[in-house]
Design a protein around this motif. Structure first.
Motif, PDB file in Angstrom:
ATOM      1  N   ILE A   8      36.016  46.645  35.168  1.00 53.16           N
ATOM      2  CA  ILE A   8      37.473  46.563  35.151  1.00 53.16           C
ATOM      3  C   ILE A   8      38.074  47.936  35.438  1.00 53.16           C
ATOM      4  CG2 ILE A   8      39.494  45.928  33.768  1.00 53.16           C
ATOM      5  CD1 ILE A   8      37.504  43.569  34.361  1.00 53.16           C
ATOM      6  N   THR A  12      40.189  48.748  38.820  1.00 52.62           N
ATOM      7  CA  THR A  12      41.591  49.107  38.590  1.00 52.62           C
ATOM      8  C   THR A  12      41.910  50.464  39.211  1.00 52.62           C
ATOM      9  OG1 THR A  12      41.656  47.776  36.574  1.00 52.62           O
ATOM     10  CG2 THR A  12      43.361  49.449  36.818  1.00 52.62           C
ATOM     11  N   HIS A  15      42.339  49.937  42.797  1.00 52.86           N
ATOM     12  CA  HIS A  15      43.659  49.354  43.080  1.00 52.86           C
ATOM     13  C   HIS A  15      44.732  50.442  43.132  1.00 52.86           C
ATOM     14  CE1 HIS A  15      42.334  45.216  41.260  1.00 52.86           C
ATOM     15  NE2 HIS A  15      41.811  45.428  42.456  1.00 52.86           N
ATOM     16  N   HIS A  16      44.676  51.389  42.221  1.00 55.05           N
ATOM     17  CA  HIS A  16      45.658  52.486  42.220  1.00 55.05           C
ATOM     18  C   HIS A  16      45.505  53.357  43.466  1.00 55.05           C
ATOM     19  CE1 HIS A  16      47.273  51.475  38.348  1.00 55.05           C
ATOM     20  NE2 HIS A  16      46.084  51.586  37.759  1.00 55.05           N
ATOM     21  N   VAL A 114      46.100  42.024  43.912  1.00 59.31           N
ATOM     22  CA  VAL A 114      45.863  42.962  42.811  1.00 59.31           C
ATOM     23  C   VAL A 114      46.544  42.466  41.535  1.00 59.31           C
ATOM     24  CG1 VAL A 114      46.461  45.283  41.967  1.00 59.31           C
ATOM     25  CG2 VAL A 114      45.407  45.003  44.223  1.00 59.31           C
ATOM     26  N   ARG A 115      47.791  42.043  41.663  1.00 56.02           N
ATOM     27  CA  ARG A 115      48.511  41.528  40.483  1.00 56.02           C
ATOM     28  C   ARG A 115      47.762  40.352  39.862  1.00 56.02           C
ATOM     29  NH1 ARG A 115      53.114  42.745  43.329  1.00 56.02           N
ATOM     30  NH2 ARG A 115      53.283  40.678  44.239  1.00 56.02           N
ATOM     31  N   GLU A 117      44.498  39.589  40.142  1.00 55.34           N
ATOM     32  CA  GLU A 117      43.244  40.033  39.537  1.00 55.34           C
ATOM     33  C   GLU A 117      43.479  40.702  38.190  1.00 55.34           C
ATOM     34  OE1 GLU A 117      39.761  40.868  42.808  1.00 55.34           O
ATOM     35  OE2 GLU A 117      40.844  42.595  42.019  1.00 55.34           O
ATOM     36  N   GLU A 118      44.428  41.621  38.161  1.00 56.40           N
ATOM     37  CA  GLU A 118      44.643  42.390  36.939  1.00 56.40           C
ATOM     38  C   GLU A 118      45.273  41.555  35.826  1.00 56.40           C
ATOM     39  OE1 GLU A 118      46.632  46.068  37.901  1.00 56.40           O
ATOM     40  OE2 GLU A 118      44.895  46.808  39.029  1.00 56.40           O
ATOM     41  N   PHE A 122      40.824  39.628  35.399  1.00 59.37           N
ATOM     42  CA  PHE A 122      40.207  40.640  34.547  1.00 59.37           C
ATOM     43  C   PHE A 122      40.240  40.252  33.071  1.00 59.37           C
ATOM     44  CE2 PHE A 122      40.865  44.440  37.697  1.00 59.37           C
ATOM     45  CZ  PHE A 122      39.960  43.865  38.574  1.00 59.37           C
TER      46      PHE A 122
END
Length: 186
Positions: A8, A12, A15-16, A114-115, A117-118, A122
Protein backbone atom coordinates in the motif's frame (compact mmCIF):
# COMPACT_ATOMS: atom_id res chain seq x y z
CA UNK A 1 11.07 3.47 -8.42
CA UNK A 2 11.42 1.42 -5.24
CA UNK A 3 10.36 3.16 -2.07
CA UNK A 4 10.14 0.47 0.58
CA UNK A 5 7.34 -0.50 2.88
CA UNK A 6 4.29 -2.61 2.31
CA UNK A 7 2.44 -2.76 -0.99
CA UNK A 8 0.00 0.00 0.00
CA UNK A 9 2.82 2.41 0.89
CA UNK A 10 4.75 1.54 -2.28
CA UNK A 11 1.82 2.07 -4.63
CA UNK A 12 0.55 5.18 -2.84
CA UNK A 13 3.96 6.83 -3.24
CA UNK A 14 3.86 5.88 -6.93
CA UNK A 15 0.45 7.55 -7.19
CA UNK A 16 1.85 10.77 -5.70
CA UNK A 17 4.80 10.70 -8.12
CA UNK A 18 2.40 10.35 -11.06
CA UNK A 19 0.41 13.36 -9.80
CA UNK A 20 3.67 15.32 -9.67
CA UNK A 21 4.45 14.39 -13.29
CA UNK A 22 1.06 15.70 -14.39
CA UNK A 23 1.68 18.94 -12.46
CA UNK A 24 5.11 19.33 -14.07
CA UNK A 25 3.68 18.78 -17.55
CA UNK A 26 0.93 21.31 -16.92
CA UNK A 27 3.44 23.88 -15.61
CA UNK A 28 5.31 23.94 -18.93
CA UNK A 29 4.23 26.21 -21.78
CA UNK A 30 1.94 24.60 -24.35
CA UNK A 31 4.01 23.10 -27.16
CA UNK A 32 7.26 23.15 -25.14
CA UNK A 33 9.50 20.12 -25.83
CA UNK A 34 9.90 19.63 -22.07
CA UNK A 35 6.24 18.52 -22.03
CA UNK A 36 7.15 15.63 -24.36
CA UNK A 37 10.10 14.61 -22.16
CA UNK A 38 7.95 14.72 -19.04
CA UNK A 39 5.24 12.69 -20.80
CA UNK A 40 7.88 10.04 -21.56
CA UNK A 41 8.92 9.94 -17.91
CA UNK A 42 5.27 9.73 -16.86
CA UNK A 43 4.74 6.88 -19.32
CA UNK A 44 7.71 4.97 -17.94
CA UNK A 45 6.40 5.31 -14.39
CA UNK A 46 2.80 4.42 -15.28
CA UNK A 47 3.75 1.36 -17.32
CA UNK A 48 6.13 -0.01 -14.67
CA UNK A 49 3.53 0.61 -11.95
CA UNK A 50 0.71 -0.99 -13.95
CA UNK A 51 2.73 -4.07 -14.82
CA UNK A 52 3.73 -4.58 -11.18
CA UNK A 53 0.09 -4.32 -10.11
CA UNK A 54 -1.05 -6.74 -12.81
CA UNK A 55 1.65 -9.29 -12.00
CA UNK A 56 1.37 -9.20 -8.20
CA UNK A 57 -1.34 -6.96 -6.71
CA UNK A 58 -4.36 -8.11 -8.69
CA UNK A 59 -3.65 -11.82 -8.28
CA UNK A 60 -3.43 -11.18 -4.52
CA UNK A 61 -6.73 -9.30 -4.65
CA UNK A 62 -8.33 -12.23 -6.47
CA UNK A 63 -7.02 -14.64 -3.82
CA UNK A 64 -7.58 -12.69 -0.60
CA UNK A 65 -10.35 -10.10 -1.09
CA UNK A 66 -14.00 -11.12 -1.17
CA UNK A 67 -15.27 -10.30 -4.67
CA UNK A 68 -11.66 -9.96 -5.73
CA UNK A 69 -12.16 -11.28 -9.27
CA UNK A 70 -14.61 -8.50 -10.10
CA UNK A 71 -12.40 -5.85 -8.50
CA UNK A 72 -9.26 -7.06 -10.28
CA UNK A 73 -11.06 -7.25 -13.63
CA UNK A 74 -12.25 -3.65 -13.22
CA UNK A 75 -8.74 -2.44 -12.33
CA UNK A 76 -7.22 -4.27 -15.31
CA UNK A 77 -9.83 -2.68 -17.60
CA UNK A 78 -8.80 0.72 -16.21
CA UNK A 79 -5.18 -0.11 -17.02
CA UNK A 80 -6.11 -1.10 -20.57
CA UNK A 81 -7.71 2.31 -21.19
CA UNK A 82 -4.69 4.11 -19.74
CA UNK A 83 -2.25 1.99 -21.73
CA UNK A 84 -4.07 2.75 -24.98
CA UNK A 85 -3.95 6.48 -24.20
CA UNK A 86 -0.22 6.16 -23.49
CA UNK A 87 0.25 4.38 -26.82
CA UNK A 88 -1.71 7.12 -28.62
CA UNK A 89 0.41 9.77 -26.90
CA UNK A 90 3.72 7.99 -27.53
CA UNK A 91 4.39 9.22 -31.05
CA UNK A 92 3.07 12.76 -30.70
CA UNK A 93 5.21 15.85 -30.53
CA UNK A 94 4.29 18.38 -27.83
CA UNK A 95 3.20 20.77 -30.58
CA UNK A 96 0.65 18.29 -31.97
CA UNK A 97 -2.90 19.53 -31.31
CA UNK A 98 -3.85 16.10 -29.89
CA UNK A 99 -1.00 16.05 -27.36
CA UNK A 100 -2.67 18.21 -24.70
CA UNK A 101 -6.05 16.59 -25.25
CA UNK A 102 -4.55 13.12 -24.68
CA UNK A 103 -2.65 14.29 -21.58
CA UNK A 104 -5.91 15.68 -20.16
CA UNK A 105 -7.79 12.43 -20.89
CA UNK A 106 -4.91 10.43 -19.41
CA UNK A 107 -4.93 12.54 -16.25
CA UNK A 108 -8.67 12.02 -15.84
CA UNK A 109 -8.43 8.23 -16.31
CA UNK A 110 -5.45 7.89 -13.98
CA UNK A 111 -6.98 10.14 -11.31
CA UNK A 112 -10.22 8.12 -11.27
CA UNK A 113 -8.28 4.85 -11.09
CA UNK A 114 -6.08 6.11 -8.23
CA UNK A 115 -9.07 7.37 -6.25
CA UNK A 116 -10.78 4.00 -6.64
CA UNK A 117 -7.71 2.02 -5.63
CA UNK A 118 -6.93 4.14 -2.60
CA UNK A 119 -10.54 4.48 -1.37
CA UNK A 120 -11.84 0.99 -2.13
CA UNK A 121 -9.26 -1.63 -3.09
CA UNK A 122 -6.47 -0.79 -0.62
CA UNK A 123 -8.75 -0.82 2.47
CA UNK A 124 -10.27 -4.13 1.36
CA UNK A 125 -6.81 -5.65 0.91
CA UNK A 126 -5.62 -4.40 4.30
CA UNK A 127 -8.72 -5.87 5.96
CA UNK A 128 -8.33 -9.22 4.18
CA UNK A 129 -4.61 -9.92 4.53
CA UNK A 130 -1.84 -9.99 7.09
CA UNK A 131 0.72 -7.20 7.55
CA UNK A 132 3.43 -9.72 6.65
CA UNK A 133 1.63 -10.60 3.43
CA UNK A 134 1.34 -6.92 2.53
CA UNK A 135 5.08 -6.45 3.22
CA UNK A 136 5.98 -9.42 1.00
CA UNK A 137 3.71 -8.07 -1.71
CA UNK A 138 5.48 -4.71 -1.50
CA UNK A 139 8.81 -6.47 -2.10
CA UNK A 140 7.38 -8.33 -5.10
CA UNK A 141 5.95 -5.12 -6.59
CA UNK A 142 9.30 -3.33 -6.21
CA UNK A 143 11.09 -6.23 -7.85
CA UNK A 144 8.60 -6.34 -10.74
CA UNK A 145 9.03 -2.61 -11.42
CA UNK A 146 12.78 -3.20 -11.90
CA UNK A 147 12.22 -5.55 -14.84
CA UNK A 148 8.91 -4.21 -16.19
CA UNK A 149 8.50 -2.68 -19.63
CA UNK A 150 8.82 1.10 -19.89
CA UNK A 151 6.65 1.56 -22.97
CA UNK A 152 2.97 0.80 -23.50
CA UNK A 153 2.16 -2.58 -25.04
CA UNK A 154 -1.65 -2.57 -25.18
CA UNK A 155 -1.77 -5.83 -27.12
CA UNK A 156 0.34 -7.66 -24.53
CA UNK A 157 -1.13 -9.92 -21.85
CA UNK A 158 -2.27 -8.23 -18.61
CA UNK A 159 -2.79 -11.32 -16.47
CA UNK A 160 -0.60 -14.22 -15.37
CA UNK A 161 0.96 -16.31 -16.67
CA UNK A 162 1.40 -14.34 -19.92
CA UNK A 163 2.44 -11.08 -18.34
CA UNK A 164 4.92 -12.84 -16.04
CA UNK A 165 6.50 -14.61 -19.00
CA UNK A 166 6.62 -11.75 -21.52
CA UNK A 167 7.00 -8.72 -19.24
CA UNK A 168 10.69 -9.07 -18.32
CA UNK A 169 11.69 -9.62 -21.97
CA UNK A 170 9.67 -6.61 -23.12
CA UNK A 171 11.19 -4.65 -20.25
CA UNK A 172 14.71 -5.53 -21.36
CA UNK A 173 13.99 -4.45 -24.94
CA UNK A 174 12.28 -1.24 -23.78
CA UNK A 175 15.15 -0.28 -21.48
CA UNK A 176 17.66 -0.94 -24.26
CA UNK A 177 15.66 1.31 -26.61
CA UNK A 178 15.44 3.97 -23.89
CA UNK A 179 19.19 3.82 -23.33
CA UNK A 180 19.91 4.21 -27.05
CA UNK A 181 17.48 7.09 -27.52
CA UNK A 182 17.96 8.84 -24.17
CA UNK A 183 14.22 8.53 -23.48
CA UNK A 184 13.28 9.09 -19.86
CA UNK A 185 16.41 11.08 -19.04
CA UNK A 186 15.61 14.74 -18.42
Amino acid sequence: MGHGGNVIMELTIDHHEVEEFFAKIESQPVGDEQRRKLADELTIELVRHSVAEEVHLYPAVREHVPGGDEIADKEIADHARVEQLLKDLEGLDATDPDFDHLVARLKLEVSEHVRDEEARLFPLLVAAWTPEGLDELGDKVRSAKNTAPTRPHPAGPSTPPGNKLLGPGLGLVDRARDLLTGRGKS
